[in-house]
Design a protein around this motif. Structure first.
Motif, mmCIF file in Angstrom:
data_model
loop_
_atom_site.group_PDB
_atom_site.id
_atom_site.type_symbol
_atom_site.label_atom_id
_atom_site.label_comp_id
_atom_site.label_asym_id
_atom_site.label_seq_id
_atom_site.Cartn_x
_atom_site.Cartn_y
_atom_site.Cartn_z
ATOM 1 N N LEU A 35 0.833 -1.209 0.000
ATOM 2 C CA LEU A 35 0.000 0.000 0.000
ATOM 3 C C LEU A 35 0.865 1.256 0.000
ATOM 4 N N ALA A 36 1.985 1.200 0.707
ATOM 5 C CA ALA A 36 2.907 2.342 0.685
ATOM 6 C C ALA A 36 3.459 2.552 -0.725
ATOM 7 N N ARG A 37 3.752 1.468 -1.434
ATOM 8 C CA ARG A 37 4.205 1.585 -2.838
ATOM 9 C C ARG A 37 3.130 2.228 -3.698
ATOM 10 N N LEU A 38 1.877 1.803 -3.517
ATOM 11 C CA LEU A 38 0.773 2.380 -4.283
ATOM 12 C C LEU A 38 0.601 3.867 -3.957
ATOM 13 N N ALA A 39 0.652 4.214 -2.682
ATOM 14 C CA ALA A 39 0.514 5.620 -2.282
ATOM 15 C C ALA A 39 1.649 6.458 -2.855
ATOM 16 N N ARG A 40 2.858 5.913 -2.844
ATOM 17 C CA ARG A 40 4.008 6.634 -3.423
ATOM 18 C C ARG A 40 3.815 6.821 -4.929
ATOM 19 N N GLY A 41 3.344 5.788 -5.623
ATOM 20 C CA GLY A 41 3.091 5.896 -7.059
ATOM 21 C C GLY A 41 2.041 6.953 -7.366
ATOM 22 N N ALA A 42 0.981 7.017 -6.554
ATOM 23 C CA ALA A 42 -0.060 8.027 -6.748
ATOM 24 C C ALA A 42 0.497 9.425 -6.494
ATOM 25 N N SER A 43 1.326 9.571 -5.469
ATOM 26 C CA SER A 43 1.905 10.876 -5.134
ATOM 27 C C SER A 43 2.854 11.371 -6.218
ATOM 28 N N VAL A 44 3.664 10.476 -6.760
ATOM 29 C CA VAL A 44 4.578 10.855 -7.839
ATOM 30 C C VAL A 44 3.775 11.317 -9.051
ATOM 31 N N TYR A 45 2.709 10.599 -9.372
ATOM 32 C CA TYR A 45 1.848 10.982 -10.496
ATOM 33 C C TYR A 45 1.272 12.383 -10.268
ATOM 34 N N TYR A 46 0.859 12.685 -9.053
ATOM 35 C CA TYR A 46 0.252 13.980 -8.723
ATOM 36 C C TYR A 46 1.219 15.135 -8.997
ATOM 37 N N VAL A 47 2.479 14.986 -8.591
ATOM 38 C CA VAL A 47 3.429 16.106 -8.700
ATOM 39 C C VAL A 47 4.160 16.159 -10.029
ATOM 40 N N LYS A 48 4.166 15.078 -10.788
ATOM 41 C CA LYS A 48 4.916 15.034 -12.042
ATOM 42 C C LYS A 48 4.178 15.827 -13.133
ATOM 43 N N PRO A 49 4.840 16.805 -13.741
ATOM 44 C CA PRO A 49 4.182 17.577 -14.810
ATOM 45 C C PRO A 49 3.832 16.679 -15.997
ATOM 46 N N ARG A 50 2.597 16.850 -16.484
ATOM 47 C CA ARG A 50 2.120 16.111 -17.648
ATOM 48 C C ARG A 50 1.449 17.106 -18.586
#
Length: 183
Positions: free
Chosen positions: A43-58
């Motif tokens: 779950l920590a891996r999933l939360a980290r993946g979601a957080s990276v997606y949030y801050v990464k410019p797209r």
């Protein structure tokens, strides 16, 4: 040859009972703790993946910057209630067979998440909203002894109140929750 004294026999018997007690109750508790560690780590891996997606410019197809958000949508590792279900279980175990789960889906890829080893939990991700209204929930469901009682572990994350369309900051931290549900 000397016969053991009654006190020695009782001491050996008490030791054997203690060992049997430890095996009967200690080993399952130890396995349950290791499975809980699995759920928390994944779950920590999933939360980290979601957080990276949030801050990464797209960027959108027209070149404009996309607004801050967690990968939107909902996905489960399987529709089975738990890894006890024979449709996903690794034969002879209470673990999900990763080969029976389709990890190559856009939402799992956006989260950079897949499991290649047998695991004890069914995972679910869901997210919606943008900027400060963005939120996600990642959950792990496991029936560790296949008795119909589901252990639930959950991280709940929220967008940052200071996020702007041109600056996707994320200073919030996911909140961890646990629970038990009878099927």
């Amino acid at each position: 040859m000397k016969r053991p004294r009654p006190a020695q026999s009782l001491a050996v018997l008490a030791l054997l009972i203690a060992v049997a007690w430890s095996v009967a109750f200690g080993v399952p508790a130890l396995l349950e703790r290791s499975h809980a560690t699995e759920a928390i780590n994944q779950l920590a891996r999933l939360a980290r993946g979601a957080s990276v997606y949030y801050v990464k410019p797209r960027a959108a197809e027209d070149g404009t910057r996309l607004v801050c958000q967690f990968p939107p949508g909902e996905i489960r590792s399987t529709m089975a209630a738990s890894c006890c279900d024979p449709s996903v279980a690794l034969p002879g175990t209470k673990l999900c067979d990763p080969a029976k789960v389709i990890w190559n889906r856009p939402l799992w890829n956006a989260l950079h998440f897949r499991l290649d080893e047998p695991h004890a939990f069914v995972y679910r991700y869901q997210a919606s909203g943008t900027l400060a209204d963005a939120n996600f929930v990642v959950e792990a469901f496991g029936d560790l002894d296949c008795d119909g009682t589901i252990s639930t572990f959950r991280f709940v994350g929220r967008g940052d109140p200071e996020a702007r369309p041109d600056d996707c900051v994320l200073r919030t931290h996911p909140v961890f929750e646990t629970g038990m549900v009878d099927e």
